[in-house]
Design a protein around this motif. Structure first.
Motif, PDB file in Angstrom:
ATOM      1  N   ASN A 160      60.256  14.690  81.542  1.00 14.15           N
ATOM      2  CA  ASN A 160      60.915  14.555  82.852  1.00 14.15           C
ATOM      3  C   ASN A 160      61.773  15.787  83.112  1.00 14.15           C
ATOM      4  O   ASN A 160      62.155  16.498  82.178  1.00 14.15           O
ATOM      5  CB  ASN A 160      61.839  13.338  82.863  1.00 14.15           C
ATOM      6  CG  ASN A 160      61.119  12.076  82.460  1.00 14.15           C
ATOM      7  OD1 ASN A 160      59.951  11.911  82.771  1.00 14.15           O
ATOM      8  ND2 ASN A 160      61.808  11.217  81.746  1.00 14.15           N
ATOM      9  N   TYR A 161      62.147  16.000  84.383  1.00 16.59           N
ATOM     10  CA  TYR A 161      63.013  17.144  84.700  1.00 16.59           C
ATOM     11  C   TYR A 161      64.361  17.053  83.968  1.00 16.59           C
ATOM     12  O   TYR A 161      64.940  18.070  83.584  1.00 16.59           O
ATOM     13  CB  TYR A 161      63.272  17.219  86.213  1.00 16.59           C
ATOM     14  CG  TYR A 161      62.060  17.585  87.052  1.00 16.59           C
ATOM     15  CD1 TYR A 161      60.895  18.094  86.489  1.00 16.59           C
ATOM     16  CD2 TYR A 161      62.087  17.412  88.434  1.00 16.59           C
ATOM     17  CE1 TYR A 161      59.798  18.418  87.273  1.00 16.59           C
ATOM     18  CE2 TYR A 161      60.989  17.741  89.227  1.00 16.59           C
ATOM     19  CZ  TYR A 161      59.849  18.230  88.642  1.00 16.59           C
ATOM     20  OH  TYR A 161      58.757  18.553  89.417  1.00 16.59           O
ATOM     21  N   PHE A 193      55.491  20.518  78.271  1.00 11.86           N
ATOM     22  CA  PHE A 193      55.629  20.192  79.693  1.00 11.86           C
ATOM     23  C   PHE A 193      54.788  21.139  80.536  1.00 11.86           C
ATOM     24  O   PHE A 193      55.122  22.300  80.713  1.00 11.86           O
ATOM     25  CB  PHE A 193      57.104  20.301  80.085  1.00 11.86           C
ATOM     26  CG  PHE A 193      57.451  19.660  81.417  1.00 11.86           C
ATOM     27  CD1 PHE A 193      56.532  18.920  82.143  1.00 11.86           C
ATOM     28  CD2 PHE A 193      58.738  19.788  81.935  1.00 11.86           C
ATOM     29  CE1 PHE A 193      56.863  18.327  83.344  1.00 11.86           C
ATOM     30  CE2 PHE A 193      59.086  19.199  83.141  1.00 11.86           C
ATOM     31  CZ  PHE A 193      58.150  18.467  83.854  1.00 11.86           C
ATOM     32  N   SER A 241      55.460  17.298  89.392  1.00 11.16           N
ATOM     33  CA  SER A 241      55.162  17.643  87.994  1.00 11.16           C
ATOM     34  C   SER A 241      55.669  16.614  86.994  1.00 11.16           C
ATOM     35  O   SER A 241      55.200  16.566  85.864  1.00 11.16           O
ATOM     36  CB  SER A 241      55.805  18.986  87.639  1.00 11.16           C
ATOM     37  OG  SER A 241      55.243  20.021  88.381  1.00 11.16           O
ATOM     38  N   GLU A 242      56.672  15.820  87.371  1.00 16.44           N
ATOM     39  CA  GLU A 242      57.197  14.835  86.414  1.00 16.44           C
ATOM     40  C   GLU A 242      56.689  13.428  86.741  1.00 16.44           C
ATOM     41  O   GLU A 242      57.355  12.446  86.425  1.00 16.44           O
ATOM     42  CB  GLU A 242      58.733  14.873  86.369  1.00 16.44           C
ATOM     43  CG  GLU A 242      59.406  14.559  87.680  1.00 16.44           C
ATOM     44  CD  GLU A 242      60.890  14.217  87.543  1.00 16.44           C
ATOM     45  OE1 GLU A 242      61.414  14.129  86.437  1.00 16.44           O
ATOM     46  OE2 GLU A 242      61.536  14.023  88.585  1.00 16.44           O
ATOM     47  N   GLN A 251      58.855   7.381  89.687  1.00 19.55           N
ATOM     48  CA  GLN A 251      57.940   7.845  88.632  1.00 19.55           C
ATOM     49  C   GLN A 251      56.999   6.726  88.228  1.00 19.55           C
ATOM     50  O   GLN A 251      57.413   5.567  88.164  1.00 19.55           O
ATOM     51  CB  GLN A 251      58.741   8.244  87.389  1.00 19.55           C
ATOM     52  CG  GLN A 251      59.159   9.694  87.351  1.00 19.55           C
ATOM     53  CD  GLN A 251      59.807  10.035  86.037  1.00 19.55           C
ATOM     54  OE1 GLN A 251      60.752   9.370  85.624  1.00 19.55           O
ATOM     55  NE2 GLN A 251      59.323  11.053  85.379  1.00 19.55           N
TER      56      GLN A 251
END
Ligand code: SF4
Length: 680
Positions: free
Chosen positions: A146-147, A314, A442-443, A525
């Motif tokens: 995750n970010y 990542f 992206s996450e 998410q």
């Protein structure tokens, strides 16, 4: 119309924005990707909303046509081709710019109704290697970071990633965290010392394609220093010994780095448990991209540094909905919801849910192969949606020639591009700000893009155009959606069924979402299943998606490094800070064009001296594929023997500088995607 919460249409960070019909754009303080921050491109979105260059009505053979006539023609040409030459005689080439709902119906039409898997996406070029690497290691295409992990990490390694320019808000978040906690270390691995490298504690100017050697060397050092998490490996990982054995025969000289640089890297990586290794297009876009991804993942698996806060491998996505495209099966070798085409049970689940007459049973043509099939006359009808392959594909002149060989080509887009000039039928789509749907960043966070402008002219949303063609091909019931929410509900429902097969992607919790709830959807998410109350991180306790629930470490070897010759350079490509893709949107902002106004080549001054080139001169770059003429910029930060040319310029804004015409089309056998560097 009031302020509307939406999402940026550019990079995979997926920043939340607040927009008004007057074109005022500000960052959304409540969006968990950016908390109100924006980069220069996001902040200038209001300057790109004009109708200059827009497609406002359908055209057939360059002449204005009405929608019914154009859609009837598209449907009949595709139906005729399928009837006369079989399902594999038609193809779609789509885009990470599409919204999830658009992507979903395109995939459903091709794979479940036409019965071919000949649908691929421009995301093939930027991240197919990551998808393949994830699937090899984890059993499915899961991004386990995750970010917030970037803010919690003690060491962040950025491999092949100019985050400062290509994912600026994420980079701002890292710098803010480092300011709070100066002990955090940033390492960059890149042949070029970019703006990102200049902010790093350690920059490794690696030899192009030296990444596998670097991470194989790290694996050996992890073992030598006793840093293997034996408990985690025994419980959750296969393939450690064979991967280590392969790593031990890797030559560290392939990295092009000194012993001191390697030692400094190993000390930092091994010395801190909380390490995130970020990788993007500099890793993915290589003939050995998939092996590089697995070399990185191997080190995280060996140390058990995955699935916990502040650590993990990542992959950062390039486009706003590249991740959504992966989820819906936008790639030619995937089914919807991370299911596998080759698995009959997976196919059965999708076909049953779609109530479709057929389902593809083998992977389709991937981007490079797809255009080669066009050249060979195998594709009788082609539909290009929301992408500009005449500029963005490698060996672009050959792609233009190949499209010219297809008897019937449809292009759906927002503006005139180099590709729309090749269309028999041109269909105008609604643009960002006019269309509605969802994207995944992206996450793995799903956010809404919402309309805040009226559709201009006769432009229609992509999902509606695709469904209208599907209905005209005879599949009225299966494509009779009334809204993006309708499509999203069906997609969510199928994802819940996919989860029965042990897949990670599950948004079944949204299967009964109402139109009102969809409209007010908050960024979320996945997974969000029907049954799970709370979700733990992926892989904290193993539970990988291979049949034995274990991850796989892969033995990977460094690609052969070819000797350099005088006057022959390795071409690296990438983005610049203030432009996006082929500039069809960002190029409309005069402010953004002030940053770097014309195409250029960055070259080390010593190399330039050696071949008697002066700064600011125009330089012709040639390769077996073509030629481009660009302005010379001296750049001591560029590794000797390499040059850098940005990817953005097209023939729409310059006549001789399209760098894609000099790129070769070699592909990665792991990910089967095109190489965009190292051409000679
Ligand atoms: Fe848009 Fe990416 Fe900039 Fe965020 S970082 S504003 S998503 S381009």
């Amino acid at each position: 119309m009031n302020q509307v919460r939406t999402t940026c249409p550019y990079c995979g960070v997926g920043c939340g924005l607040i927009a008004t019909p007057k074109g005022e754009i500000i960052g959304d303080k409540d969006h968990p990707a950016n908390f109100g921050r924006l980069c220069s491109k996001g902040a200038a979105l209001g300057e790109t909303l004009g109708l200059e260059g827009r497609l406002l009505a359908p055209k057939i053979d360059g002449k204005r046509a009405d929608w019914d006539k154009a859609l009837d023609l598209v449907a009949s040409k595709f139906s005729d081709a399928v009837r006369d030459h079989g399902p594999d005689s038609v193809a779609f080439y789509v885009s990470g710019q599409l919204l999830t709902e658009d992507y979903y119906v395109a995939n459903k039409l091709m794979k479940g109704f036409i019965g071919s898997a000949n649908i691929d996406t421009n995301s093939r070029l930027c991240m197919a290697s990551s998808v393949a690497g994830h699937k090899r290691a984890f059993g499915t295409d899961t991004v386990p970071v995750n970010y917030t992990d970037l803010e919690e990490a003690d060491v962040i390694v950025l491999v092949g990633s100019n985050l400062a320019w290509c994912h600026p808000v994420l980079f701002q978040r890292i710098l803010a965290a480092k300011e709070q906690r100066p002990s955090m270390k940033i390492i960059t691995v890149d042949p070029r010392k970019t703006a990102t490298g200049k902010a790093a504690d350690l920059h490794l100017s690696i030899r192009p394609d030296g990444d596998t050697a670097l991470f194989n060397g790290l694996l050996v050092e992890i073992d030598r220093r006793g840093a293997v998490d034996q408990k985690y490996v025994n419980a959750h990982v296969n393939g450690f010994n064979v991967s280590l054995a392969m790593a031990e025969i890797t030559n560290s000289a392939d990295t092009g780095l000194s012993d001191a640089e390697l030692r400094a890297f190993y000390d930092l990586w091994i010395g801190a448990e909380k390490v995130v290794t970020v990788f993007s297009q500099g890793v993915n876009q290589s003939v050995a991209g998939t092996d590089k991804v697995n070399a990185i993942i191997n080190c995280h698996l060996a140390t058990g540094r995955i699935g916990r806060p502040g650590m993990g491998p990542f992959s950062i996505t390039g486009q706003p909905n590249a991740m959504g495209g992966r989820e819906v099966g936008g790639l030619a070798n995937m089914l919807a919801c991370h299911l596998d085409i080759e698995n009959p049970n997976h196919r059965g689940t999708v076909q049953k849910a779609w109530r479709s007459p057929t389902i593809c049973s083998k992977p389709g043509l991937k981007a490079v192969d797809l255009f080669q099939a066009c050249e060979q006359g195998k594709i009788k009808a082609l539909w290009i949606i929301s992408t500009n392959p005449a500029v963005s594909m490698p060996d672009a002149n050959a792609v233009i020639h190949a499209i010219g060989k297809v008897p019937f080509t449809v292009v759906t887009d927002v503006t005139h591009t180099d590709t729309t000039a090749l269309a028999d039928v041109l269909l105008p789509a609604t643009a960002w700000g006019e269309k509605s749907g969802s994207v995944t960043n992206s996450e793995r966070r799903i956010s809404r893009q919402r309309a805040f402008l009226l559709a201009p002219g006769e432009a229609k949303p992509d999902w509606e155009i695709i469904c209208e063609v599907a209905k005209r091909m005879g599949w009225h019931n299966a494509f009779s959606y009334t809204s993006p929410a309708d499509i999203f509900r069906e997609y969510a429902e199928i994802s819940g069924k996919a989860a029965i097969h042990g897949r990670d992607f599950d948004i079944g919790g949204f299967a009964a979402i109402s139109d009102t709830e969809y409209e007010s959807f908050e960024p979320q998410q996945w997974p969000v299943s029907r049954n799970t109350i709370s979700f733990e991180r992926f892989f904290e306790n193993g539970k990988f998606f291979h049949h034995d629930a274990k991850a796989r470490m892969l033995p990977v070897s460094s690609p052969t490094v070819r000797p350099d010759a005088i006057g022959v350079f390795r071409l690296n490509t990438g983005r610049i800070r203030d432009q996006w893709h082929t500039m069809t949107r960002s190029g409309k902002s005069a402010r953004l064009s002030q940053h770097l106004a014309e195409p250029f080549v960055e070259m080390h001054p010593d190399d330039a001296n050696q071949i008697a080139i002066k700064e600011t001169e125009l330089l012709e770059i040639t390769s077996p594929q073509g030629r481009a003429v660009v302005r010379v910029i001296f750049a001591p930060n560029v590794q000797r023997g390499t040059v850098f040319v940005p990817m953005h310029w097209s023939s729409a804004n310059s006549s001789t500088d399209r760098k894609s015409v000099v790129e070769g089309k070699r592909v990665d056998p792991g990910g089967r995607r095109s190489i965009k560097k190292k051409n000679k």
